[in-house]
Design an enzyme around this catalytic site. Sequence first.
Site, PDB file in Angstrom:
ATOM      1  N   SER A 430       0.802  -1.218   0.000  1.00  0.00           N
ATOM      2  CA  SER A 430       0.000   0.000   0.000  1.00  0.00           C
ATOM      3  C   SER A 430       0.835   1.269   0.000  1.00  0.00           C
ATOM      4  O   SER A 430       0.353   2.329  -0.368  1.00  0.00           O
ATOM      5  CB  SER A 430      -0.941  -0.005   1.193  1.00  0.00           C
ATOM      6  OG  SER A 430      -0.205  -0.166   2.380  1.00  0.00           O
ATOM      7  N   HIS A 458      -5.236  -3.300  -2.800  1.00  0.00           N
ATOM      8  CA  HIS A 458      -4.806  -2.358  -3.841  1.00  0.00           C
ATOM      9  C   HIS A 458      -4.548  -3.031  -5.184  1.00  0.00           C
ATOM     10  O   HIS A 458      -4.020  -2.409  -6.097  1.00  0.00           O
ATOM     11  CB  HIS A 458      -3.546  -1.617  -3.379  1.00  0.00           C
ATOM     12  CG  HIS A 458      -3.793  -0.753  -2.182  1.00  0.00           C
ATOM     13  ND1 HIS A 458      -4.343   0.505  -2.265  1.00  0.00           N
ATOM     14  CD2 HIS A 458      -3.615  -1.004  -0.858  1.00  0.00           C
ATOM     15  CE1 HIS A 458      -4.457   1.007  -1.054  1.00  0.00           C
ATOM     16  NE2 HIS A 458      -4.023   0.118  -0.172  1.00  0.00           N
ATOM     17  N   LYS A 489     -12.006   0.268  -2.328  1.00  0.00           N
ATOM     18  CA  LYS A 489     -11.047   0.955  -3.183  1.00  0.00           C
ATOM     19  C   LYS A 489     -11.561   0.949  -4.626  1.00  0.00           C
ATOM     20  O   LYS A 489     -12.448   1.723  -4.945  1.00  0.00           O
ATOM     21  CB  LYS A 489      -9.669   0.344  -2.981  1.00  0.00           C
ATOM     22  CG  LYS A 489      -9.261   0.535  -1.516  1.00  0.00           C
ATOM     23  CD  LYS A 489      -7.895   0.118  -1.172  1.00  0.00           C
ATOM     24  CE  LYS A 489      -7.565   0.548   0.245  1.00  0.00           C
ATOM     25  NZ  LYS A 489      -8.360  -0.141   1.286  1.00  0.00           N
TER      26      LYS A 489
END
Length: 640
Positions: A430, A458, A489
């Site tokens: 990250s 991610h 996300k």
Amino acid sequence: MAEESIYSLKMRAEANGRHISGAEKILPETAVGDFARALLERAMHHANGRPDFVNLKIEKLPADKVLDLEALPVRTVEVSSPGQGRGVMTKLLEDSGVANAAVIVDMLYRTSGMRGAILLDADTLERLEPDHQRGVRATLMDDAESACKGANSCKEHYAEAIVLATKVAHAPGMTAELCISDDPDYTTGYIASRKLGYVRITRLKSPGSPQGGRIFLCRTKEAPAERIIDYLERAPVRVTGVQPLRREGVFDKTGFVNGALESLKRGNLFRDELIFDSAAAPCVELGGRGTLLLSSNDYLDLARDERVVRAAKDALEKFGLGSGGSRLTTGSTVLHRELEHELAGFKETEDALVFNTGFAANSGIIPALCPPEGVIFSDELNHASIIDGCRAAKARTVIYRHCDMHDLAEKVRTIAPRQGGLIVSDAVFSMDGDIAPLPDILDTAQEFGLFTMLDEAHSTGVIGKTGHGIREHFSESRHPDILMGTLSKALGAEGGFVCCTAEMRRFLYHRCRSFIFSTSLPAAVMAGALAALEIIESEPERVRALRGNVKFFIAELAKHGIQCVSDSAIVPIHIGDEEKAASAAVRLRTRGIVIPAIRYPTVKRGEARLRAALMATHTHEQLAFAARIISQSLRETKKI
Ligand code: WAQ
Ligand code: MG
């Protein structure tokens, strides 16, 4: 609005002409009734005995005559003997410029049985009280907050003394006050003045001694005795800011919080909270100003996509807002299960389980999966939620060097765990944006029967040709036991999830405390995530655009001499020093760009960086502008 009337309440109780108890209050009209009852109660049930006479006087005060005084600052001097206490008091009195300190303190030790205090001229040592037997009494004073503290707040030596001492210290011509309690069990007394504050001395007499008294030390050169006495007896005073007593050795709660904040500020680790007036998009409203945002994890710009919003809205209308229960009780809806099936399809697993957040998933799964006798192998740059999961597990945690597969293999072989355990890693890291070597992790785990867990927070919607994540990226056909990811996300929603076998899902469903003991996410969030997932599948050009943007941005930065690498949507711009990183972020913001400075504890000390996160919908123009401004800000920052 008419100002509320203020009243004085005084209670005095006697038995056989002897004083038993007394108290006084200064209160707004509304509190008078309650306190009058409380004072009577105290009079009737006092430890000194049952009264045969109680006087309760209630009197309205001229509001403009009531003086509000700030409580004297309090400090405590610990002493171990009355002799030492007496010495401290004498010394403080001398330091206040009083000539006959020892004589005066001696006089204090020789008084007892007075109702009031000795009023003593500090220069001539003349006693000024009209009645030497009784002394002068300070009266008409109270803690300004006593009405809020409630009628039942108990009578306490300190609470009463700080009010009295504050009033007395402000008397005209007052030099200092000395006090020893007449309560045989209370050995703490004080010396107080405006100059000294209220200095408590813990031992001024031996326990059991009925000795006690007060001296008000004044200077008639400065004010005549009548004026001093008139103030003490007739000027109504409310004392503000009376702090509860901090006993020595008792944990300092305020200090704990403030100390932590101070140390953050000193280390340039204090974070400002940015408050946005709009959705997280390439351009946002921040403080009434259009600002370029390079820090959202809504990588594919789906959070505000109208299809996503509509799906959530429809579900909101059908299911309402909150789910009202955990998944194990009443919190599962068809939408929760539908999303789980779709997620499983997306990651090519049998089933999936949705968690409230990615953090809850990681911190709950690891302790569920790793027995206390097992061993956890964790990449040194794993996300905080993984670290917390390792801490919550009672197993031993072994940290291996970042993405170093030799180090991992060596550690696993040396320890050769036979009682279970797991290898856990971020898929995309990250803070650096690099990718974990999945195939090697799977190889190593296989040898020792370790579980494998990859955090795809991610990587989902970002890596792999069509955004399916780390397996697609490596064209890996094998499955980690746990493919964890987030809805918050690239999916533009909220929550975490795990893709796994059907048995593993059932296992986690019954074993994962963060799952079991959380109210499930709203159905509307499930519906929004479902719509987003569908868009990722049907519009793979979004993933391509994102990747194109990252390439373009890195090339633009390179044109300005800034070298960055990234395999994902996270582009770290390394700075090192915390203060420089923080200052660069501020410079960027004043020029209309948000890129946060990432500092300890998110990354190691001395490894602070600007962390840009790109979206598929940033334009090349915006990114070229950002690269130029970043370079400008960094050059300025280097100069400081
Ligand atoms: N005005 C003048 N003198 C008074 C008054 C008054 N309102 N009330 C009491 N005195 C005189 C009287 O001679 C008493 O014998 C003597 O003071 C002591 O009074 O921070 O309890 O009420 O923990 O026994 C100090 C607290 C407590 C120290 C003092 O005084 C702390 C105390 P007491
Ligand atoms: Mg007393």
